[in-house]
Scaffold this motif. Structure first.
Motif, PDB file in Angstrom:
ATOM      1  N   ALA A  98       0.832  -1.207   0.000  1.00  0.00           N
ATOM      2  CA  ALA A  98       0.000   0.000   0.000  1.00  0.00           C
ATOM      3  C   ALA A  98       0.867   1.256   0.000  1.00  0.00           C
ATOM      4  CB  ALA A  98      -0.928  -0.007   1.212  1.00  0.00           C
ATOM      5  N   LEU A  99       1.983   1.236   0.719  1.00  0.00           N
ATOM      6  CA  LEU A  99       2.900   2.373   0.703  1.00  0.00           C
ATOM      7  C   LEU A  99       3.499   2.577  -0.684  1.00  0.00           C
ATOM      8  CD1 LEU A  99       4.775   1.898   4.102  1.00  0.00           C
ATOM      9  CD2 LEU A  99       3.577   3.978   3.388  1.00  0.00           C
ATOM     10  N   THR A 100       3.820   1.476  -1.353  1.00  0.00           N
ATOM     11  CA  THR A 100       4.374   1.577  -2.706  1.00  0.00           C
ATOM     12  C   THR A 100       3.371   2.219  -3.653  1.00  0.00           C
ATOM     13  OG1 THR A 100       5.696  -0.413  -2.330  1.00  0.00           O
ATOM     14  CG2 THR A 100       5.346   0.256  -4.610  1.00  0.00           C
ATOM     15  N   VAL A 101       2.135   1.780  -3.584  1.00  0.00           N
ATOM     16  CA  VAL A 101       1.088   2.329  -4.443  1.00  0.00           C
ATOM     17  C   VAL A 101       0.838   3.803  -4.105  1.00  0.00           C
ATOM     18  CG1 VAL A 101      -1.347   2.177  -5.084  1.00  0.00           C
ATOM     19  CG2 VAL A 101       0.016   0.087  -4.792  1.00  0.00           C
ATOM     20  N   ALA A 102       0.780   4.109  -2.804  1.00  0.00           N
ATOM     21  CA  ALA A 102       0.523   5.490  -2.392  1.00  0.00           C
ATOM     22  C   ALA A 102       1.664   6.408  -2.812  1.00  0.00           C
ATOM     23  CB  ALA A 102       0.325   5.546  -0.878  1.00  0.00           C
ATOM     24  N   ARG A 103       2.884   5.896  -2.716  1.00  0.00           N
ATOM     25  CA  ARG A 103       4.052   6.695  -3.113  1.00  0.00           C
ATOM     26  C   ARG A 103       3.977   7.089  -4.584  1.00  0.00           C
ATOM     27  NH1 ARG A 103       7.663   9.390  -4.571  1.00  0.00           N
ATOM     28  NH2 ARG A 103       9.845   9.396  -3.939  1.00  0.00           N
ATOM     29  N   ALA A 104       3.537   6.165  -5.423  1.00  0.00           N
ATOM     30  CA  ALA A 104       3.406   6.466  -6.848  1.00  0.00           C
ATOM     31  C   ALA A 104       2.215   7.385  -7.120  1.00  0.00           C
ATOM     32  CB  ALA A 104       3.274   5.172  -7.642  1.00  0.00           C
ATOM     33  N   ALA A 105       1.100   7.110  -6.460  1.00  0.00           N
ATOM     34  CA  ALA A 105      -0.125   7.869  -6.723  1.00  0.00           C
ATOM     35  C   ALA A 105      -0.029   9.306  -6.243  1.00  0.00           C
ATOM     36  CB  ALA A 105      -1.315   7.172  -6.066  1.00  0.00           C
ATOM     37  N   LEU A 106       0.766   9.542  -5.194  1.00  0.00           N
ATOM     38  CA  LEU A 106       0.838  10.882  -4.614  1.00  0.00           C
ATOM     39  C   LEU A 106       2.103  11.629  -5.028  1.00  0.00           C
ATOM     40  CD1 LEU A 106      -0.519  10.163  -1.015  1.00  0.00           C
ATOM     41  CD2 LEU A 106      -1.734  11.109  -2.988  1.00  0.00           C
ATOM     42  N   THR A 107       2.664  11.266  -6.176  1.00  0.00           N
ATOM     43  CA  THR A 107       3.822  11.999  -6.688  1.00  0.00           C
ATOM     44  C   THR A 107       3.386  12.898  -7.838  1.00  0.00           C
ATOM     45  OG1 THR A 107       5.287  10.210  -5.993  1.00  0.00           O
ATOM     46  CG2 THR A 107       6.196  11.794  -7.534  1.00  0.00           C
ATOM     47  N   TRP A 108       3.554  12.462  -9.093  1.00  0.00           N
ATOM     48  CA  TRP A 108       3.207  13.350 -10.207  1.00  0.00           C
ATOM     49  C   TRP A 108       1.732  13.748 -10.233  1.00  0.00           C
ATOM     50  CZ3 TRP A 108       4.189  17.074 -13.137  1.00  0.00           C
ATOM     51  CH2 TRP A 108       3.386  17.350 -14.244  1.00  0.00           C
ATOM     52  N   PRO A 109       0.758  12.855 -10.019  1.00  0.00           N
ATOM     53  CA  PRO A 109      -0.632  13.318 -10.041  1.00  0.00           C
ATOM     54  C   PRO A 109      -0.904  14.433  -9.033  1.00  0.00           C
ATOM     55  CG  PRO A 109      -0.556  10.922 -10.147  1.00  0.00           C
ATOM     56  CD  PRO A 109       0.843  11.382  -9.851  1.00  0.00           C
ATOM     57  N   LEU A 110      -0.318  14.306  -7.845  1.00  0.00           N
ATOM     58  CA  LEU A 110      -0.530  15.338  -6.828  1.00  0.00           C
ATOM     59  C   LEU A 110       0.192  16.633  -7.187  1.00  0.00           C
ATOM     60  CD1 LEU A 110      -1.956  15.849  -4.166  1.00  0.00           C
ATOM     61  CD2 LEU A 110       0.100  15.058  -2.969  1.00  0.00           C
ATOM     62  N   ILE A 111       1.387  16.515  -7.760  1.00  0.00           N
ATOM     63  CA  ILE A 111       2.111  17.711  -8.198  1.00  0.00           C
ATOM     64  C   ILE A 111       1.325  18.433  -9.288  1.00  0.00           C
ATOM     65  CG2 ILE A 111       4.172  18.507  -9.435  1.00  0.00           C
ATOM     66  CD1 ILE A 111       5.755  16.358  -7.970  1.00  0.00           C
ATOM     67  N   ALA A 112       0.782  17.674 -10.233  1.00  0.00           N
ATOM     68  CA  ALA A 112      -0.005  18.287 -11.305  1.00  0.00           C
ATOM     69  C   ALA A 112      -1.229  19.001 -10.742  1.00  0.00           C
ATOM     70  CB  ALA A 112      -0.427  17.213 -12.313  1.00  0.00           C
ATOM     71  N   ALA A 113      -1.879  18.365  -9.767  1.00  0.00           N
ATOM     72  CA  ALA A 113      -3.047  18.988  -9.146  1.00  0.00           C
ATOM     73  C   ALA A 113      -2.661  20.257  -8.392  1.00  0.00           C
ATOM     74  CB  ALA A 113      -3.722  17.992  -8.205  1.00  0.00           C
ATOM     75  N   ALA A 114      -1.525  20.206  -7.682  1.00  0.00           N
ATOM     76  CA  ALA A 114      -1.076  21.388  -6.935  1.00  0.00           C
ATOM     77  C   ALA A 114      -0.738  22.535  -7.874  1.00  0.00           C
ATOM     78  CB  ALA A 114       0.123  21.024  -6.067  1.00  0.00           C
ATOM     79  N   LEU A 115      -0.104  22.238  -8.995  1.00  0.00           N
ATOM     80  CA  LEU A 115       0.197  23.279  -9.981  1.00  0.00           C
ATOM     81  C   LEU A 115      -1.085  23.948 -10.463  1.00  0.00           C
ATOM     82  CD1 LEU A 115       2.955  21.524 -12.125  1.00  0.00           C
ATOM     83  CD2 LEU A 115       3.233  23.660 -10.861  1.00  0.00           C
TER      84      LEU A 115
END
Length: 227
Positions: A174-191
């Motif tokens: 679950a940490l592996t999946v969360a680490r991937a999901a909360l990287t570029w998608p979250l950065i794009a959303a924050a931008l």
């Protein structure tokens, strides 16, 4: 970017370039994904070896494409440190402790920067646009960057809210999946969200990020004329 481009369009692009863009964010997720896969197939040592080898391969590729040596070295050292911690503790979930600590430090840094009126979003974008500190002398820009910076602080808090419970429970996959999901998608959303916040915070008629408005200086009092 040309000098005639729309400043309101160029702001988030400059920030994305400085953060490494999609390519850099994807690169950062590869070692954790390799760790998770290696752990499933070969236990702790399988995960550690997979992460370190993937980290070394990513560092070599980034070096060849011309990334800054310091950035390449920091990324590789972070992977090696995460692997060392997991080996020392014997707990696979501890591989993600470096990421958790980094997000906690980042959340604090962004919040403090806003409080002391040096919002990091303004620092990053101002540096990307070659403005040095001119943006701070524009009250409207300073306020807009402060509001936009809260969006970025919230992304680190969100990661902590997801990562910490999973780490405490030892949920490696679950940490592996969360680490991937909360990287570029979250950065794009924050931008996207921070850009909306900035645009709505600037008053009508403001020339945009590329053109900070300097406050008018009050004229010096002239000495009285002799009669």
């Amino acid at each position: 970017m040309s000098g005639t481009s729309d400043p309101r369009r160029s702001g988030p692009e400059s920030l994305a370039d400085l953060l490494g863009g999609r390519r850099g964010a994807v690169d950062a997720t590869l070692p954790p994904l390799a760790f998770g896969l290696g752990w499933v197939l070969g236990g702790l040592w399988g995960g550690v070896c997979a992460a370190v080898l993937t980290g070394a391969a990513v560092a070599g590729w980034r070096w060849r494409r011309g990334d800054r040596p310091r950035s390449v070295l920091v990324g590789l050292l972070a992977v090696c440190l995460a692997a060392l911690i997991a080996v020392r503790t014997g707990r696979a979930a501890d591989f993600f402790l470096v990421q958790i600590a980094a997000n906690a430090a980042s959340a604090l840094a962004w919040a403090v920067s806003i409080v002391v009126r040096w919002p990091l979003l303004g620092v990053v974008v101002g540096t990307a646009l070659g403005q040095r500190t001119r943006w701070r002398r524009d009250p409207a820009l300073l306020r807009a960057y402060g509001r936009g910076s809260w969006v970025w602080a919230a992304t680190y808090v969100l990661r902590l809210a997801v990562f910490v419970p999973l780490w405490l429970d030892g949920q490696v996959v679950a940490l592996t999946v969360a680490r991937a999901a909360l990287t570029w998608p979250l950065i794009a959303a924050a931008l996207a969200v921070s850009w909306v916040v900035i645009r709505r915070s600037l008053p009508a008629g403001h020339p945009g990020l590329r053109h900070p408005v300097q406050p008018a200086r009050s004229p010096r009092a002239e000495p009285p004329r002799a009669e």
